[in-house]
Every structure is written in structure tokens, then in C-alpha cells.
Design an enzyme around this catalytic site. Structure first.
Site, mmCIF file in Angstrom:
data_model
loop_
_atom_site.group_PDB
_atom_site.id
_atom_site.type_symbol
_atom_site.label_atom_id
_atom_site.label_comp_id
_atom_site.label_asym_id
_atom_site.label_seq_id
_atom_site.Cartn_x
_atom_site.Cartn_y
_atom_site.Cartn_z
ATOM 1 N N HIS A 49 1.284 -0.888 0.055
ATOM 2 C CA HIS A 49 0.080 -0.071 -0.119
ATOM 3 C C HIS A 49 1.115 0.968 -0.224
ATOM 4 O O HIS A 49 2.174 1.081 1.127
ATOM 5 C CB HIS A 49 -1.153 -0.092 1.558
ATOM 6 N N VAL A 172 3.715 -21.976 21.445
ATOM 7 C CA VAL A 172 3.899 -22.072 22.333
ATOM 8 C C VAL A 172 2.310 -21.584 23.820
ATOM 9 O O VAL A 172 1.314 -21.497 22.881
ATOM 10 C CB VAL A 172 4.521 -20.446 22.961
ATOM 11 N N ILE A 335 -1.112 -6.005 13.753
ATOM 12 C CA ILE A 335 -0.705 -6.110 12.676
ATOM 13 C C ILE A 335 -1.658 -6.326 11.990
ATOM 14 O O ILE A 335 -1.497 -7.685 10.711
ATOM 15 C CB ILE A 335 1.074 -6.636 12.864
ATOM 16 N N SER A 337 -4.072 -4.689 8.324
ATOM 17 C CA SER A 337 -3.366 -4.511 6.509
ATOM 18 C C SER A 337 -2.921 -3.087 7.688
ATOM 19 O O SER A 337 -3.890 -2.191 7.913
ATOM 20 C CB SER A 337 -4.302 -3.995 5.406
ATOM 21 N N CYS A 441 0.568 -32.525 -10.629
ATOM 22 C CA CYS A 441 1.359 -32.244 -10.260
ATOM 23 C C CYS A 441 2.043 -33.186 -7.740
ATOM 24 O O CYS A 441 2.616 -33.020 -7.908
ATOM 25 C CB CYS A 441 2.246 -31.285 -10.414
HETATM 26 C C1 FAD Z 1 -7.985 -10.031 3.406
HETATM 27 C C2 FAD Z 1 -6.720 -9.842 4.075
HETATM 28 C C3 FAD Z 1 -5.994 -8.912 3.307
HETATM 29 C C4 FAD Z 1 -5.026 -8.306 3.532
HETATM 30 N N1 FAD Z 1 -4.368 -7.452 2.519
HETATM 31 C C5 FAD Z 1 -3.280 -7.204 2.487
HETATM 32 C C6 FAD Z 1 -1.902 -5.875 1.863
HETATM 33 O O1 FAD Z 1 -2.819 -5.982 0.803
HETATM 34 N N2 FAD Z 1 -1.092 -4.940 2.537
HETATM 35 C C7 FAD Z 1 -0.855 -5.454 3.535
HETATM 36 O O2 FAD Z 1 0.276 -4.276 3.732
HETATM 37 N N3 FAD Z 1 -1.544 -6.012 4.646
HETATM 38 C C8 FAD Z 1 -2.500 -6.519 4.573
HETATM 39 N N4 FAD Z 1 -2.855 -7.549 4.955
HETATM 40 C C9 FAD Z 1 -2.304 -7.399 6.582
HETATM 41 C C10 FAD Z 1 -1.534 -8.564 6.508
HETATM 42 O O3 FAD Z 1 -1.186 -9.806 5.023
HETATM 43 C C11 FAD Z 1 -0.948 -8.810 7.874
HETATM 44 O O4 FAD Z 1 -0.539 -7.502 8.348
HETATM 45 C C12 FAD Z 1 0.274 -9.245 8.231
HETATM 46 O O5 FAD Z 1 0.611 -10.683 7.553
HETATM 47 C C13 FAD Z 1 0.452 -10.078 9.580
HETATM 48 O O6 FAD Z 1 1.664 -11.022 9.552
HETATM 49 P P1 FAD Z 1 2.101 -11.247 11.607
HETATM 50 O O7 FAD Z 1 3.059 -11.793 11.097
HETATM 51 O O8 FAD Z 1 1.785 -10.447 12.306
HETATM 52 O O9 FAD Z 1 0.574 -12.439 11.617
HETATM 53 P P2 FAD Z 1 0.981 -13.940 10.971
HETATM 54 O O10 FAD Z 1 1.205 -14.032 9.619
HETATM 55 O O11 FAD Z 1 -0.835 -14.206 11.029
HETATM 56 O O12 FAD Z 1 1.849 -14.768 12.043
HETATM 57 C C14 FAD Z 1 1.738 -15.331 13.293
HETATM 58 C C15 FAD Z 1 2.165 -16.819 13.234
HETATM 59 O O13 FAD Z 1 2.382 -16.682 14.060
HETATM 60 C C16 FAD Z 1 2.525 -17.916 14.831
HETATM 61 N N5 FAD Z 1 1.912 -18.681 16.081
HETATM 62 C C17 FAD Z 1 0.134 -18.424 16.785
HETATM 63 N N6 FAD Z 1 0.169 -18.738 17.774
HETATM 64 C C18 FAD Z 1 0.981 -19.222 18.457
HETATM 65 C C19 FAD Z 1 1.800 -20.345 18.960
HETATM 66 N N7 FAD Z 1 1.150 -20.535 20.179
HETATM 67 N N8 FAD Z 1 3.082 -20.932 19.629
HETATM 68 C C20 FAD Z 1 3.920 -20.007 18.233
HETATM 69 N N9 FAD Z 1 3.473 -19.878 16.945
HETATM 70 C C21 FAD Z 1 2.193 -19.207 16.955
HETATM 71 C C22 FAD Z 1 1.358 -18.448 13.532
HETATM 72 O O14 FAD Z 1 0.982 -19.633 13.145
HETATM 73 C C23 FAD Z 1 1.302 -17.433 12.516
HETATM 74 O O15 FAD Z 1 2.287 -17.944 11.661
HETATM 75 C C24 FAD Z 1 -4.027 -8.580 4.846
HETATM 76 C C25 FAD Z 1 -4.675 -9.332 5.688
HETATM 77 C C26 FAD Z 1 -5.553 -9.775 5.651
HETATM 78 C C27 FAD Z 1 -6.546 -10.680 6.256
#
Ligand code: FAD
Length: 478
Positions: A49, A172, A335, A337, A441
Site C-alpha cells: 500500500h 507456545v 498487525i 493491513s 502434480c
Molecule cells: C484479507 C486480508 C488482506 C490483507 N491485505 C493486505 C495487503 O494487501 N497489504 C498489506 O500490507 N497487508 C495486508 N494484510 C495484512 C497482512 O497480511 C498482515 O498484517 C500480516 O500478514 C501479519 O503478519 P504477522 O506476522 O503479524 O501475522 P501472521 O502471518 O498471522 O503470523 C503469526 C504467526 O504466529 C504463529 N503463532 C500463533 N500462535 C502461536 C503459538 N501459540 N505458538 C507459536 N506460534 C504461534 C502463527 O502460526 C503464525 O504463523 C491483509 C490481511 C488480510 C487478512
């Protein structure tokens, strides 16, 4: 005792790990799934974005604009696909112009470069498939599209190459404060650490609330999508947004960096933090709302649908920093979008906090570049012939839709933080992401996984855990 444990291997955790690896530190990423990029980071719109949407002065606005600026160089350093294709926010009526102007002003306040309000004629010239009854649009040339899987994987691989450990299938379950830091109770035993980075996506409120009296609350806000075949990929060239509403940026139509067309997402608050199923109502909404902005979207070309969950915190702001009543516990919560866009800047911010707190010295061996999986399609005919002569596995096509060779799949499995499942191979190579959606595949990729990992076909999973694919032999089931 670790210096730092990062909970979560999504883009927030992986970017934090990669930035932290610039320093001498004993750190580890703990992930409950079998791989990185298994949470929200694998199911989103994949848009970098521009940054006109977030409230001026917010952390979201600051990290969005900084992350967008960093993404281009990062994509070169870490070898993942990224393209600045620009975005348009479409305004359908004159009466909605104040909202478009407001967005423009917010963009200027946030420091977004090159923003312009275009007339209907200018927009139609740029995007002939935009609806005729539109009025104007906000153009942001700095918006881009990125491969979210390869961004996440590249960050993790580079962090790992620079000394950060990764533990998978490690969930965790509980966190206890001790004098020297924290004890993390997991399904694989107790892990001690001085600092914790809470990058657990939709579950980040659970961990925050285990250590703090100042509670936060995260709602899973579901977004459903349709992904269209590459034959529809040129229907639009920039990302087409509708005017944002209280639930976010609305349904968009965008090309993907690999040449497909993406339509979605919806925005529905749900209770189930694992609820990534698509629904009839959700996909109907995607189809009807996308048609408000773009003509004749060839919905018969849909090859798959999917859903992702936004980690929506009640305050609608990124929460990054040491928790005031839990010293040593660094939140990276809420965290939603633009988290994908912001992740390079989120990583930088988290690493800076830890550098300061732990008094970290620079890692003299840090290497900031990483080479992705070799794609033979990027080679000249002569280079490709030479490659196949040396390594015949690059002449063996496994995924016919995406033209992925055995050589690429072997590379995906053998590299550090390699693929261990069909989805792991898919996200790294695109084998199975094409028109037939892995129908052809899968068995062949499973054979390669079985051979390379030295495990039986019965042990190969779609995505780790209990997602086994082979349940018996024909004779057993007859
Ligand atoms: C529909 C949608 C559209 C979006 N579009 C955009 C976009 O176009 N551009 C943009 O900038 N952002 C976008 N976002 C936001 C973006 O995808 C997220 O902000 C980002 O991917 C978050 O990353 P994260 O690492 O914080 O969370 P996540 O990717 O969810 O990672 C968290 C990790 O923690 C792990 N975890 C959870 N609990 C535990 C536990 N108890 N023990 C060990 N591990 C654990 C999970 O398995 C996961 O792998 C969008 C989100 C959505 C849902």
C-alpha cells in the site's frame, strides 16, 4: 537461555528476526506450524500500500510509508518478486468527492509521493475496464504488488543464514515471568529467554494478556477472495480500490505479481481464529462488489478461492514496543493491513528496540543478500540447455500449469528452512498454484518429497500436522 524468542514466523516475526540478525544475538523464532508463512501472511491481497489510508501521525501510517519505500531494495537484496504497478481509488459519484479529497489530504500528510486525483478520462485511458459511470480516482504510483510467500520465506531464510534459529511444530502454551526474563511453556518443553517478541498474529492478544494487566483484544476479521487464471491477469494493470469504509479498504481488483487476477476481500468479524473457510455469501459479495468498479471481470476464470484473517485490535493501530508492566516483553500486535507492506519497517523497529535494551553489538558476519530458487524460465535458451546438461532434473517438468521443474522442487526442499509438505513446495516454487490447482502434480511432488526427506509416502502431508494425503494402498481399501 536465549537473548530473544520471537513467537510467530509470519512476516512480522521473520522481518524482526532478519533485522535482529544484523547484531550478535542468540535468538530463535518459535512457530506452531510446520513452516513459516502459515498464518495471515499467506492469505492477503499482496499489495504494498502507498500509505494514504492510515491516520496521519499513527504508527500504522509511519510504518506503511517507510515499509513501502524499503520494499523495492529489499526485493532486490532478498530476490523476491515485487512490482510498483500503482493503485487507483475509484470514486463513482460527485457527492463522494469529499471522501476522495480527504484520502488525498491524508496521503499528503503521511508523506506519500506522487499522489494525484485523476479525471474520468485520465482513468479510462489508464484502465479501459473501469466502469463507465465513475467520476474520478485517486492515483498512487508508489503502490505495488508483492509475492507474500516469497517475501516471508526470503526474510526467514536470510535471518537463518545470519544465525537466527527456527523451531517449527512448537506451540507456545503459556508464559511465566522469571527474574532473568521469561519461561515459555511449549509442547516441546520449556524455553528460557531474556526477551520475548510477541508476533503471534491473531493470537497476539492471548500472549500479551498472559503477562500484562493492561488487556488488549484482537478480533479475527475475515477476508474472502477469488483468484483468477493468468488468462484474466491483464484485465487491470493497477490495483483498483473502492472508497474505504469503516471495515477497511473494500473489495479490490488487482493483478498479482505472478500474472493472475485477484478479486476480494470481504470484511466480516468472526469468533473462530482458525476460521479460514470461504462461504457462499462471502464469495457472492466479492463478485457483486468488484463489479461496481470494474467491467466484465471474467469470473468463469476463477481457479480457487481462499480467506485470510486480519488481526484487528480494538484501537485499530499497530501495537509495537515493550509492554509497560512486563519489562522484556515486546509486543508486535494488532498487525492488520498494511502489515505486509510495513513488515520491513516493523522488523527495523523491533530490532532497534532490542538493540537498545540488550546493548547489542553489530554482527560482523551479517550478509544482507539471499538468492531465491533458480527459475529456468529466466535463463536464455543456451543457458537453459547448459543447466539441463549439468543437472537433468531441470529438464523434468513436474507442474505443467506453472512449468515448474524437478530441479526447482529439489532446491525448495534442500535449502535451509526448506519445504516439508506440498504447501511448503507450492509457496516456494508455485508448483500446484496454476489452473489445475495441483490436481496433476501432487503425486509427483509427493514422490520427490518422500525421496528427498527420506520418509514414506504415508508421512507426506499437505501442510504438516494431521493433513496426511495417503491413507492406505488400493488393496487395503478394497
Ligand atoms: C484479507 C486480508 C488482506 C490483507 N491485505 C493486505 C495487503 O494487501 N497489504 C498489506 O500490507 N497487508 C495486508 N494484510 C495484512 C497482512 O497480511 C498482515 O498484517 C500480516 O500478514 C501479519 O503478519 P504477522 O506476522 O503479524 O501475522 P501472521 O502471518 O498471522 O503470523 C503469526 C504467526 O504466529 C504463529 N503463532 C500463533 N500462535 C502461536 C503459538 N501459540 N505458538 C507459536 N506460534 C504461534 C502463527 O502460526 C503464525 O504463523 C491483509 C490481511 C488480510 C487478512
Amino acid at each position: 537461555m536465549y537473548d530473544v524468542i520471537i513467537i510467530g514466523g509470519g512476516v512480522s516475526g521473520a522481518a524482526s528476526a532478519r533485522e535482529l540478525s544484523r547484531y550478535k544475538v542468540k535468538a530463535c523464532v518459535i512457530e506452531k506450524e510446520e513452516d513459516v508463512c502459515c498464518g495471515t501472511s499467506k492469505a492477503n491481497s499482496a499489495i504494498a500500500h502507498a500509505g494514504y489510508d492510515a491516520e496521519p501521525g499513527s504508527l500504522m501510517a509511519k510504518l506503511n510509508v517507510r515499509g513501502n519505500e524499503m520494499m523495492e531494495q529489499l526485493s532486490k537484496d532478498l530476490d523476491f518478486p515485487f512490482k510498483r504497478n500503482g493503485s487507483l481509488v475509484v470514486c463513482l459519484n460527485e457527492k463522494d468527492m469529499p471522501s476522495l479529497q480527504e484520502l488525498y489530504k491524508k496521503g499528503l500528510a503521511n508523506g506519500v509521493k506522487g499522489l494525484r486525483i485523476l479525471t474520468k478520462e485520465e482513468v479510462k485511458e489508464m484502465e479501459p475496464n473501469i466502469v463507465d459511470n465513475m467520476y474520478a480516482a485517486l492515483y498512487a504510483p508508489s503502490a505495488g504488488i508483492v509475492c507474500p510467500f516469497n517475501l516471508n520465506i526470503a526474510l526467514a531464510e536470510n535471518a537463518n543464514a545470519n544465525g537466527i534459529e527456527f523451531k517449527f511444530n512448537t506451540e507456545v502454551l503459556d508464559i511465566k515471568k522469571i527474574d532473568e526474563g521469561f519461561e515459555l511453556y511449549t509442547n516441546n518443553g520449556v524455553i528460557k529467554t531474556k526477551y520475548v517478541v510477541n508476533a503471534a498474529g491473531v493470537y497476539a492478544d492471548k500472549f500479551h494478556n498472559m503477562v500484562s494487566e493492561n488487556k488488549i483484544h484482537i478480533t479475527a476479521r475475515k477476508g474472502e477472495y477469488c483468484l483468477l487464471d493468468k488468462s484474466a491477469g491483464e484485465h487491470v494493470s493497477s490495483t483498483i480500490f473502492t472508497l474505504p469504509n469503516e471495515f477497511g479498504k473494500g473489495v479490490l481488483v488487482a493483478p498479482t505479481v505472478h500474472g493472475n487476477l485477484l478479486v476480494g476481500p470481504t470484511a466480516d468479524d468472526i469468533e473462530n481464529k482458525e476460521g479460514t473457510n470461504t462461504t457462499r455469501e462471502g464469495l457472492d459479495k466479492v463478485i457483486s462488489q468488484s463489479a461496481l468498479n470494474v467491467n466484465n471481470i471474467p469470473m468463469r476464470q476463477v481457479i480457487t478461492s481462499f480467506a485470510g484473517l486480519r488481526a484487528h485490535e480494538d484501537g485499530h493501530e499497530f501495537i509495537i514496543g515493550e509492554v509497560s508492566d512486563a519489562k522484556g516483553f515486546i509486543d508486535c500486535a494488532g498487525i492488520e493491513s498494511p502489515g505486509l507492506t510495513s513488515c520491513p519497517a516493523i522488523g527495523e523497529m523491533v530490532a532497534n528496540i532490542l538493540k537498545e535494551k540488550l546493548g547489542l553489538e553489530e554482527n560482523p558476519d551479517f550478509v544482507g543478500t539471499r538468492k531465491g530458487i533458480l527459475n529456468p524460465n529466466t535463463l536464455s535458451k543456451e543457458e537453459r540447455i547448459a543447466l539441463i546438461k549439468e543437472k537433468p532434473e531441470y529438464g523434468n517438468i513436474i507442474c505443467r500449469c506453472e512449468m515448474i521443474t524437478e530441479g526447482e522442487i529439489i532446491d525448495a526442499i534442500r535449502r535451509p528452512i526448506g519445504a516439508k509438505s506440498l504447501d511448503g513446495v507450492k509457496r516456494r516454487t508455485r508448483a500446484g498454484m496454476g489452473r489445475c490447482q495441483a490436481g496433476f502434480c501432487s503425486p509427483r511432488t509427493m514422490e520427490i518429497l518422500s525421496r528427498e526427506l527420506g520418509v514414506s509416502m504415508f508421512e507426506i502431508t499437505k501442510s504438516g500436522g494431521n493433513s496426511k494425503i495417503v491413507v492406505g494402498t488400493n488393496k487395503d481399501t478394497l
